[in-house]
Design an enzyme around this catalytic site. Structure first.
Site, PDB file in Angstrom:
ATOM      1  N   ARG A  33      -6.184  67.434 -26.041  1.00 43.33           N
ATOM      2  CA  ARG A  33      -7.029  67.000 -24.780  1.00 43.33           C
ATOM      3  C   ARG A  33      -6.086  66.349 -23.707  1.00 43.33           C
ATOM      4  O   ARG A  33      -5.432  65.426 -23.895  1.00 43.33           O
ATOM      5  CB  ARG A  33      -8.270  66.087 -25.205  1.00 43.33           C
ATOM      6  CG  ARG A  33      -9.431  66.836 -25.846  1.00 43.33           C
ATOM      7  CD  ARG A  33     -10.127  67.734 -25.056  1.00 43.33           C
ATOM      8  NE  ARG A  33     -11.392  68.538 -25.766  1.00 43.33           N
ATOM      9  CZ  ARG A  33     -11.071  69.511 -26.741  1.00 43.33           C
ATOM     10  NH1 ARG A  33     -10.094  70.003 -26.894  1.00 43.33           N
ATOM     11  NH2 ARG A  33     -12.351  69.892 -27.190  1.00 43.33           N
ATOM     12  N   GLU A  53     -10.263  70.446 -16.083  1.00 43.33           N
ATOM     13  CA  GLU A  53     -10.093  72.031 -16.013  1.00 43.33           C
ATOM     14  C   GLU A  53     -11.209  72.812 -15.555  1.00 43.33           C
ATOM     15  O   GLU A  53     -12.115  72.208 -15.325  1.00 43.33           O
ATOM     16  CB  GLU A  53     -10.063  72.013 -17.586  1.00 43.33           C
ATOM     17  CG  GLU A  53      -8.818  71.714 -18.279  1.00 43.33           C
ATOM     18  CD  GLU A  53      -8.782  71.723 -20.020  1.00 43.33           C
ATOM     19  OE1 GLU A  53      -9.702  72.190 -20.520  1.00 43.33           O
ATOM     20  OE2 GLU A  53      -7.947  71.191 -20.554  1.00 43.33           O
ATOM     21  N   HIS A 104      -5.936  76.179 -21.614  1.00 45.78           N
ATOM     22  CA  HIS A 104      -6.776  75.795 -23.067  1.00 45.78           C
ATOM     23  C   HIS A 104      -6.984  76.918 -23.792  1.00 45.78           C
ATOM     24  O   HIS A 104      -8.117  77.272 -24.159  1.00 45.78           O
ATOM     25  CB  HIS A 104      -8.192  75.050 -22.361  1.00 45.78           C
ATOM     26  CG  HIS A 104      -8.651  74.192 -23.490  1.00 45.78           C
ATOM     27  ND1 HIS A 104      -9.348  72.887 -23.090  1.00 45.78           N
ATOM     28  CD2 HIS A 104      -8.743  74.303 -24.719  1.00 45.78           C
ATOM     29  CE1 HIS A 104      -9.771  72.412 -24.085  1.00 45.78           C
ATOM     30  NE2 HIS A 104      -9.452  73.063 -25.195  1.00 45.78           N
TER      31      HIS A 104
HETATM   32  C1  DGY Z   1     -12.186  72.983 -29.151  1.00 40.23           C
HETATM   33  O1  DGY Z   1     -12.712  73.424 -30.183  1.00 40.23           O
HETATM   34  O2  DGY Z   1     -12.222  71.579 -29.225  1.00 40.23           O
HETATM   35  C2  DGY Z   1     -10.748  73.360 -28.970  1.00 40.23           C
HETATM   36  O3  DGY Z   1     -10.384  72.805 -27.926  1.00 40.23           O
HETATM   37  C3  DGY Z   1     -10.783  74.782 -28.517  1.00 40.23           C
HETATM   38  O4  DGY Z   1      -9.731  75.102 -28.266  1.00 40.23           O
END
Ligand code: DGY
Length: 326
Positions: free
Chosen positions: A236, A265, A284
């Site tokens: 993240r 994002e 992402h």
């Molecule tokens: C999630 O599912 O949290 C991931 O970041 C998706 O790629």
């Protein structure tokens, strides 16, 4: 009376169709992602929400939705959801652990290799005609950094961190790791966070974003990284101070970075990482294979189906809400 469910995006997989046998399902068809005000309006009167990591399920939204009895997110991370607001109402939150582990580890390793070997820069060089124009090749042409034999630091040794460690072992890397609660994993040496930063040629982030991990890699810790190291983040954005990272990369203190996740994002055009040639960027896409996304959607649908049937969700992030119900 039939229950009402809001689904904030069309979803792949098979199981999502089973939802409409149990409830009236309202699917946001776009264009694009569901805006916050539409989410608030459409959620009014709904019993359940099936959402994506891009939907902010805030305390305000939860409090404005008195009929809400479950939330199912098609994501493993739940930092977009105010879990304490759900807990206060005894509302279960479904998520999708496990199925995206190998796919996300592949992405982390792809970014690691691309950053080390300057693949994005080289791609632009060829694509934009510079190779032909400059008719250049020399012993130091596009030289990068060796991966095999180097030390990988895994920051967060959960399932994805361990899957990255397995890949690193196959590349002949020495693997160090730091986890908040120490874990013993064969082939991985547990070290302190300070040692991890100081010794890793490559540092890959695999932590959930929580109050404890937000800003964990701030300016001080980035400055403490091994000179010439490569940072990879598929976890993240909020874990890493992007401005401090950009400065370290611009000044040559760090060699390169591979970044799939951002504090904001979609990433704003003025994010300093975008201007740096030694950063490999991705939007992402850690779990983005068709098969994995279908598995995630099926898990999200199964969580919602269980909730509609009055059963415990098979993959519930806050199972304590069931215990508290007695
Ligand atoms: C999630 O599912 O949290 C991931 O970041 C998706 O790629």
């Amino acid at each position: 009376m039939r229950k009402k469910i809001l689904v904030t995006h069309t979803l792949p997989g098979e199981r999502i169709h089973a939802l409409s046998e149990l409830a009236d399902v309202n699917v946001w068809l776009g264009p694009g992602l569901m805006p916050a005000d539409s989410l608030r309006e459409e959620l009014a009167g709904c019993h359940g929400l099936v959402c994506l990591l891009t939907d902010q399920v805030s305390r305000e939204l939860i409090e404005a939705s008195p009929d809400l009895t479950f939330v199912s997110s098609m994501s493993v991370g739940v930092d977009h959801v105010d879990v304490s607001a759900l807990n206060a109402r005894g509302i279960p939150l479904g998520h999708t652990p496990g199925v995206l582990v190998e796919t996300t580890a592949d992405t982390a390793f792809a970014l690691l290799l691309a950053a080390a070997r300057r693949i994005s820069e080289a791609d632009c060089f060829v694509r934009q005609g510079a190779w032909r124009r400059e008719n250049r090749w020399s012993p130091d042409f596009f030289t990068g950094k060796d991966v095999s034999g180097a030390t990988l630091g895994v920051l967060g040794l959960g399932a994805i961190g361990q899957a990255v460690a397995r890949r690193a072992a196959a590349f002949g890397m020495r693997v160090l790791a730091w986890n908040r609660s120490p874990r013993e994993v064969p082939g991985v040496t547990a070290v302190s966070l300070e040692e991890l930063l100081a010794e890793s040629d490559f540092l890959s982030v695999h932590l959930a974003l929580t109050d404890e991990t937000r800003g964990l890699l701030g300016a001080g810790r980035i400055a403490a990284m091994k000179p010439g190291a490569v940072l990879v983040n598929t976890a993240r954005g909020g874990i890493v101070d992007e401005h401090a990272l950009a400065e370290a990369l611009g000044q040559g203190q760090l060699y390169a970075a591979g970044i799939d996740v951002f504090e904001e994002e979609p990433v704003p055009a003025d994010n300093p990482l975008l201007a740096l040639p030694n950063v490999v960027l991705a939007p992402h896409i850690g779990s983005a294979t068709a098969a994995t996304r279908a598995r995630m959607a099926d898990m999200a649908a199964n969580n919602a189906i269980a909730a509609l049937n009055g059963e415990a969700m098979p993959h519930c992030f806050n199972p304590e809400v069931y215990r508290d119900r007695g």
